[in-house]
Design an enzyme around this catalytic site. Structure first.
Site, PDB file in Angstrom:
ATOM      1  CG  ASP A   1       2.955  -0.616   8.591  1.00  0.00           C
ATOM      2  OD1 ASP A   1       2.527   0.330   7.840  1.00  0.00           O
ATOM      3  OD2 ASP A   1       2.018  -0.622   9.728  1.00  0.00           O
TER       4      ASP A   1
ATOM      5  CD1 TRP B   1      12.314   6.315   6.867  1.00  0.00           C
ATOM      6  CD2 TRP B   1      11.691   7.352   4.762  1.00  0.00           C
ATOM      7  NE1 TRP B   1      13.460   6.474   5.777  1.00  0.00           N
ATOM      8  CE2 TRP B   1      13.138   7.080   5.013  1.00  0.00           C
ATOM      9  CE3 TRP B   1      11.027   7.979   3.852  1.00  0.00           C
ATOM     10  CZ2 TRP B   1      13.983   7.765   3.939  1.00  0.00           C
ATOM     11  CZ3 TRP B   1      11.686   8.426   2.700  1.00  0.00           C
ATOM     12  CH2 TRP B   1      13.396   8.581   2.858  1.00  0.00           C
TER      13      TRP B   1
ATOM     14  NE  ARG C   1       0.256   7.440   2.845  1.00  0.00           N
ATOM     15  CZ  ARG C   1       0.557   6.971   4.026  1.00  0.00           C
ATOM     16  NH1 ARG C   1       0.705   7.518   5.156  1.00  0.00           N
ATOM     17  NH2 ARG C   1       0.501   5.411   4.083  1.00  0.00           N
TER      18      ARG C   1
ATOM     19  CG  HIS D   1       4.638   3.929  -0.658  1.00  0.00           C
ATOM     20  ND1 HIS D   1       4.386   3.255   0.347  1.00  0.00           N
ATOM     21  CD2 HIS D   1       3.554   4.563  -0.871  1.00  0.00           C
ATOM     22  CE1 HIS D   1       3.161   3.442   0.789  1.00  0.00           C
ATOM     23  NE2 HIS D   1       2.675   4.418   0.362  1.00  0.00           N
TER      24      HIS D   1
ATOM     25  CD  GLU E   1      -8.085  -5.539   4.261  1.00  0.00           C
ATOM     26  OE1 GLU E   1      -6.744  -5.867   4.222  1.00  0.00           O
ATOM     27  OE2 GLU E   1      -9.186  -6.525   4.339  1.00  0.00           O
TER      28      GLU E   1
ATOM     29  NE  ARG F   1      -2.695   2.367   2.504  1.00  0.00           N
ATOM     30  CZ  ARG F   1      -1.429   2.312   3.293  1.00  0.00           C
ATOM     31  NH1 ARG F   1      -0.377   3.106   2.645  1.00  0.00           N
ATOM     32  NH2 ARG F   1      -1.423   1.745   4.579  1.00  0.00           N
TER      33      ARG F   1
ATOM     34  CG  LEU G   1      13.908 -16.170  -1.372  1.00  0.00           C
ATOM     35  CD1 LEU G   1      13.649 -16.577  -0.069  1.00  0.00           C
ATOM     36  CD2 LEU G   1      14.499 -14.677  -1.218  1.00  0.00           C
TER      37      LEU G   1
ATOM     38  NE  ARG H   1       2.169  -4.057  10.836  1.00  0.00           N
ATOM     39  CZ  ARG H   1       0.836  -3.862  10.611  1.00  0.00           C
ATOM     40  NH1 ARG H   1      -0.037  -5.009  10.794  1.00  0.00           N
ATOM     41  NH2 ARG H   1       0.266  -2.999  10.293  1.00  0.00           N
TER      42      ARG H   1
ATOM     43  CG  LEU I   1      -1.946 -11.355  12.964  1.00  0.00           C
ATOM     44  CD1 LEU I   1      -2.594 -12.438  13.056  1.00  0.00           C
ATOM     45  CD2 LEU I   1      -0.309 -11.647  12.492  1.00  0.00           C
TER      46      LEU I   1
ATOM     47  CD  GLU J   1       8.130 -17.980  18.112  1.00  0.00           C
ATOM     48  OE1 GLU J   1       7.929 -16.872  18.771  1.00  0.00           O
ATOM     49  OE2 GLU J   1       8.144 -19.206  18.814  1.00  0.00           O
TER      50      GLU J   1
HETATM   51  C1  IPE Z   1      -0.443  -3.834   5.942  1.00  0.00           C
HETATM   52  O1  IPE Z   1      -0.083  -2.351   6.682  1.00  0.00           O
HETATM   53  C2  IPE Z   1      -0.487  -3.930   4.592  1.00  0.00           C
HETATM   54  C3  IPE Z   1       0.824  -3.767   4.049  1.00  0.00           C
HETATM   55  C4  IPE Z   1       1.997  -3.868   4.424  1.00  0.00           C
HETATM   56  C5  IPE Z   1       0.577  -4.148   2.504  1.00  0.00           C
HETATM   57  P1  IPE Z   1      -1.088  -1.256   6.786  1.00  0.00           P
HETATM   58  O2  IPE Z   1      -0.561  -0.082   7.267  1.00  0.00           O
HETATM   59  O3  IPE Z   1      -2.154  -1.044   5.292  1.00  0.00           O
HETATM   60  O4  IPE Z   1      -2.136  -1.908   7.708  1.00  0.00           O
HETATM   61  P2  IPE Z   1      -2.803  -1.064   9.017  1.00  0.00           P
HETATM   62  O5  IPE Z   1      -3.941  -0.336   8.241  1.00  0.00           O
HETATM   63  O6  IPE Z   1      -2.019  -0.388   9.699  1.00  0.00           O
HETATM   64  O7  IPE Z   1      -3.627  -2.380   9.755  1.00  0.00           O
HETATM   65  C1  IPE Z   2       3.405   0.301   4.430  1.00  0.00           C
HETATM   66  O1  IPE Z   2       3.537   1.629   4.828  1.00  0.00           O
HETATM   67  C2  IPE Z   2       3.340   0.242   2.762  1.00  0.00           C
HETATM   68  C3  IPE Z   2       1.838  -0.273   2.355  1.00  0.00           C
HETATM   69  C4  IPE Z   2       0.936  -0.553   3.221  1.00  0.00           C
HETATM   70  C5  IPE Z   2       1.467  -0.545   1.061  1.00  0.00           C
HETATM   71  P1  IPE Z   2       2.342   2.577   5.024  1.00  0.00           P
HETATM   72  O2  IPE Z   2       1.922   3.224   3.885  1.00  0.00           O
HETATM   73  O3  IPE Z   2       1.093   1.599   5.714  1.00  0.00           O
HETATM   74  O4  IPE Z   2       3.021   3.404   5.964  1.00  0.00           O
HETATM   75  P2  IPE Z   2       2.409   4.160   7.339  1.00  0.00           P
HETATM   76  O5  IPE Z   2       1.714   2.976   8.206  1.00  0.00           O
HETATM   77  O6  IPE Z   2       1.228   4.992   6.934  1.00  0.00           O
HETATM   78  O7  IPE Z   2       3.544   4.683   8.174  1.00  0.00           O
HETATM   79 MG    MG Z   3       0.839   1.460   7.608  1.00  0.00          MG
END
Ligand code: IPE
Ligand code: IPE
Ligand code: MG
Length: 235
Positions: free
Chosen positions: A14, A19, A27, A31, A61, A65, A125, A182, A189, A201
């Site tokens: 996440d 970043w 954004r 990625h 979910e 986006r 792995l 995380r 989660l 953990e």
């Molecule tokens: C969780 O991150 C999903 C992935 C890392 C793919 P999100 O950024 O989508 O989760 P929420 O919305 O903060 O719960």
């Molecule tokens: C995690 O980074 C990648 C995915 C969920 C695909 P985010 O895109 O959720 O980044 P933030 O949470 O907006 O910083």
């Molecule tokens: Mg996120």
């Protein structure tokens, strides 16, 4: 087995958006830069003899986006698989896709299938990409599978137990997640491997995913060892 080392590490990757935002970039740049972190985590886990690493790359979910971001994430997964296949082979990595196949294009599914087939005999792995994955949905799917098995074998609903559900989860052959990392500081989660991570953990780091390096992984492993020493030595 050596209890001081996790058998299965799950990572909720996440913070890519933040970043990029911090640098005034779109954004998707976050990625894109996450790929280096992915490869470093894979190499580090492979060289440490970790049995399994599951990376949360796209949740059920995440379809909410913007379209442009969704298609970037789908295309990026495909491109990473294609580009890194040779290295996965050298590292002895066995690849799997974990998640639902519906809503995914035949093109991305073909790449997940090719990666799984080509690496199927590798003994290193076990690398899983959780893509179009939701933990609650997996439990529903496992329950459906278990009830079909009950019907087929002339059993009763009462015969459904944890082991039967487990055997119908998406990848029952993997050990349960014992270390869940995380990044980006959120303590949620977000529907990741609810069944498998029941006893995990949880280590949350403020580091944003594109900045996550093997030293951060090492710190999480040290934290895991420490907790096992103080809480889990009798496990
Ligand atoms: C969780 O991150 C999903 C992935 C890392 C793919 P999100 O950024 O989508 O989760 P929420 O919305 O903060 O719960
Ligand atoms: C995690 O980074 C990648 C995915 C969920 C695909 P985010 O895109 O959720 O980044 P933030 O949470 O907006 O910083
Ligand atoms: Mg996120």
């Amino acid at each position: 087995m050596d209890g001081s080392r996790p058998a299965h590490i799950g990572i909720i990757m996440d913070g890519n958006g933040r970043w990029a935002q911090q640098r005034g970039l779109p954004r998707i740049e976050g990625h894109r830069r996450g790929e280096d972190a992915i490869m470093e985590a894979v190499r580090a886990c492979a060289s440490r003899g970790i049995n399994a690493l599951s990376l949360f790359a796209f949740s059920t979910e995440n379809w909410d986006r913007p379209d442009e971001e969704v298609s970037f994430l789908v295309n990026m997964s495909r491109a990473v698989l294609r580009k890194r296949m040779e290295e996965f082979m050298e590292l002895g990595v066995r690849m799997r896709h974990i998640g639902r196949r519906d809503r995914l294009s035949s093109e991305i599914l073909a790449w997940f299938d090719i990666a799984a087939e080509v690496t199927a005999e590798n003994k290193g792995l076990n690398l899983s990409i959780n893509f179009n994955y939701g933990g609650r949905r997996e439990i529903v799917d496992a329950t459906l599978g278990a009830s079909a098995a009950v019907k087929e074998r002339g059993l009763k609903a009462m015969d459904i137990d944890e082991d039967l559900i487990r055997r119908h989860t998406y990848v029952p052959e993997l050990p349960y997640v014992d270390l869940l990392i995380r990044t980006a500081g959120e303590m949620r989660l977000s529907n990741f491997m609810l069944w498998q991570a029941a006893d995990a953990e949880i280590v949350v780091t403020p580091v944003l995913w594109p900045d996550f390096r093997k030293d951060h992984l090492e710190m999480a492993l040290e934290e895991y060892r420490h907790r096992r020493r103080i809480n889990g030595s009798d496990l």
